[in-house]
Design a protein around this motif. Structure first.
Motif, PDB file in Angstrom:
ATOM      1  N   GLY A  46       0.839  -1.188   0.000  1.00  0.00           N
ATOM      2  CA  GLY A  46       0.000   0.000   0.000  1.00  0.00           C
ATOM      3  C   GLY A  46       0.875   1.239   0.000  1.00  0.00           C
ATOM      4  O   GLY A  46       2.074   1.183   0.264  1.00  0.00           O
ATOM      5  N   TRP A  47       0.262   2.365  -0.281  1.00  0.00           N
ATOM      6  CA  TRP A  47       1.034   3.596  -0.421  1.00  0.00           C
ATOM      7  C   TRP A  47       1.722   3.986   0.877  1.00  0.00           C
ATOM      8  O   TRP A  47       2.869   4.435   0.866  1.00  0.00           O
ATOM      9  N   LEU A  48       1.063   3.795   2.022  1.00  0.00           N
ATOM     10  CA  LEU A  48       1.673   4.167   3.291  1.00  0.00           C
ATOM     11  C   LEU A  48       2.806   3.198   3.663  1.00  0.00           C
ATOM     12  O   LEU A  48       3.846   3.610   4.177  1.00  0.00           O
ATOM     13  N   VAL A  49       2.604   1.924   3.354  1.00  0.00           N
ATOM     14  CA  VAL A  49       3.644   0.924   3.613  1.00  0.00           C
ATOM     15  C   VAL A  49       4.869   1.222   2.764  1.00  0.00           C
ATOM     16  O   VAL A  49       6.005   1.169   3.234  1.00  0.00           O
ATOM     17  N   TRP A  50       4.637   1.549   1.501  1.00  0.00           N
ATOM     18  CA  TRP A  50       5.738   1.882   0.611  1.00  0.00           C
ATOM     19  C   TRP A  50       6.500   3.103   1.134  1.00  0.00           C
ATOM     20  O   TRP A  50       7.720   3.138   1.141  1.00  0.00           O
ATOM     21  N   LEU A  51       5.749   4.097   1.596  1.00  0.00           N
ATOM     22  CA  LEU A  51       6.348   5.341   2.094  1.00  0.00           C
ATOM     23  C   LEU A  51       7.171   5.122   3.363  1.00  0.00           C
ATOM     24  O   LEU A  51       8.231   5.723   3.533  1.00  0.00           O
ATOM     25  N   LEU A  52       6.699   4.235   4.238  1.00  0.00           N
ATOM     26  CA  LEU A  52       7.346   3.994   5.533  1.00  0.00           C
ATOM     27  C   LEU A  52       7.791   2.536   5.663  1.00  0.00           C
ATOM     28  O   LEU A  52       7.634   1.913   6.714  1.00  0.00           O
ATOM     29  N   LYS A  53       8.352   2.000   4.605  1.00  0.00           N
ATOM     30  CA  LYS A  53       8.710   0.581   4.523  1.00  0.00           C
ATOM     31  C   LYS A  53       9.525   0.104   5.721  1.00  0.00           C
ATOM     32  O   LYS A  53       9.210  -0.916   6.334  1.00  0.00           O
ATOM     33  N   GLY A  54      10.589   0.812   6.070  1.00  0.00           N
ATOM     34  CA  GLY A  54      11.455   0.392   7.177  1.00  0.00           C
ATOM     35  C   GLY A  54      10.716   0.313   8.498  1.00  0.00           C
ATOM     36  O   GLY A  54      10.883  -0.644   9.269  1.00  0.00           O
ATOM     37  N   LYS A  55       9.886   1.288   8.769  1.00  0.00           N
ATOM     38  CA  LYS A  55       9.103   1.315  10.006  1.00  0.00           C
ATOM     39  C   LYS A  55       8.100   0.165  10.033  1.00  0.00           C
ATOM     40  O   LYS A  55       7.980  -0.544  11.037  1.00  0.00           O
ATOM     41  N   PHE A  56       7.388  -0.020   8.929  1.00  0.00           N
ATOM     42  CA  PHE A  56       6.409  -1.108   8.862  1.00  0.00           C
ATOM     43  C   PHE A  56       7.084  -2.466   9.008  1.00  0.00           C
ATOM     44  O   PHE A  56       6.564  -3.352   9.685  1.00  0.00           O
ATOM     45  N   GLN A  57       8.245  -2.643   8.370  1.00  0.00           N
ATOM     46  CA  GLN A  57       8.949  -3.929   8.461  1.00  0.00           C
ATOM     47  C   GLN A  57       9.349  -4.214   9.909  1.00  0.00           C
ATOM     48  O   GLN A  57       9.144  -5.315  10.412  1.00  0.00           O
ATOM     49  N   ALA A  58       9.902  -3.224  10.578  1.00  0.00           N
ATOM     50  CA  ALA A  58      10.337  -3.412  11.967  1.00  0.00           C
ATOM     51  C   ALA A  58       9.156  -3.699  12.894  1.00  0.00           C
ATOM     52  O   ALA A  58       9.221  -4.608  13.730  1.00  0.00           O
ATOM     53  N   VAL A  59       8.090  -2.929  12.754  1.00  0.00           N
ATOM     54  CA  VAL A  59       6.917  -3.120  13.612  1.00  0.00           C
ATOM     55  C   VAL A  59       6.274  -4.476  13.328  1.00  0.00           C
ATOM     56  O   VAL A  59       5.901  -5.209  14.246  1.00  0.00           O
ATOM     57  N   ASN A  60       6.168  -4.826  12.060  1.00  0.00           N
ATOM     58  CA  ASN A  60       5.557  -6.102  11.694  1.00  0.00           C
ATOM     59  C   ASN A  60       6.349  -7.282  12.251  1.00  0.00           C
ATOM     60  O   ASN A  60       5.770  -8.205  12.845  1.00  0.00           O
ATOM     61  N   LYS A  61       7.649  -7.251  12.091  1.00  0.00           N
ATOM     62  CA  LYS A  61       8.485  -8.341  12.604  1.00  0.00           C
ATOM     63  C   LYS A  61       8.365  -8.433  14.125  1.00  0.00           C
ATOM     64  O   LYS A  61       8.181  -9.522  14.681  1.00  0.00           O
ATOM     65  N   GLY A  62       8.447  -7.305  14.801  1.00  0.00           N
ATOM     66  CA  GLY A  62       8.321  -7.299  16.253  1.00  0.00           C
ATOM     67  C   GLY A  62       6.974  -7.825  16.718  1.00  0.00           C
ATOM     68  O   GLY A  62       6.886  -8.590  17.686  1.00  0.00           O
ATOM     69  N   SER A  63       5.918  -7.433  16.013  1.00  0.00           N
ATOM     70  CA  SER A  63       4.573  -7.897  16.376  1.00  0.00           C
ATOM     71  C   SER A  63       4.425  -9.394  16.179  1.00  0.00           C
ATOM     72  O   SER A  63       3.826 -10.083  17.012  1.00  0.00           O
TER      73      SER A  63
END
Length: 175
Positions: A144-161
């Motif tokens: 999604g557009w927000l995931v693409w924009l904040l890829k590093g943040k989403f990846q870190a949060v997703n992995k941690g979750s």
């Protein structure tokens, strides 16, 4: 001068709001049973749980009780049966998400997908009997557009979750 700055700031806000609205309206996500390997965020993890597969499944399959053992999910509500096509609402990281099961095979696998603001995720969980233990594998893609924009943040949060979720499932299943 101040009025001009206020007008410029207002115009910028309107342009941003219209851009975000356009991105949301134009977003078309493909709900599939498999995660999207080329998505900006892809996470794959696993854990071994010292409990029989029936016990692990019983904990996981009770969506309405997720908040009792998975503290990153303060709310979850499923109306209907735990089966393909059933939708459920859940909260995590400040978002309320409506997901729909695309796969439910008892003691084997569960998968769902759903959109949230600026994103779309596909979750798949695999349960593998290993003697009297259970291997749980999880994979998720987010785009999604927000995931693409904040890829590093989403990846870190997703992995941690997902690490937290697996550990919480292990703890709840081993009781």
């Amino acid at each position: 001068m101040m009025k001009k700055l206020i007008k410029i700031a207002g115009l910028i806000l309107v342009v941003l709001a219209l851009t975000v609205a356009g991105l949301e309206i134009d977003s078309s996500y493909q709900a599939t049973k498999n995660i999207h390997e080329n998505a900006p965020v892809v996470t794959k993890l696993q854990i071994v749980i010292d409990a029989p597969i029936d016990s692990v499944w019983k904990v996981f399959a009770n969506v309405n009780r997720w908040p009792q053992w998975q503290k990153e999910i303060p709310g979850s509500k499923m109306d209907g049966s735990f089966k393909e096509g059933t939708s459920f609402d859940w909260k995590t990281h400040g978002l309320t998400i409506r997901s729909t099961f695309h796969t439910v095979e008892k003691n084997k696998e569960v998968g769902w997908s759903g959109p949230a603001f600026g994103s779309f995720a596909i979750h798949n969980w695999h349960f593998i009997k290993q003697g009297n233990k259970t291997v749980v594998k999880v994979e998720e893609s987010m785009e999604g557009w927000l995931v693409w924009l904040l890829k590093g943040k989403f990846q870190a949060v997703n992995k941690g979750s997902l690490i937290y979720w697996l550990k919480a499932l292990k703890t709840a299943s081993e009781k």
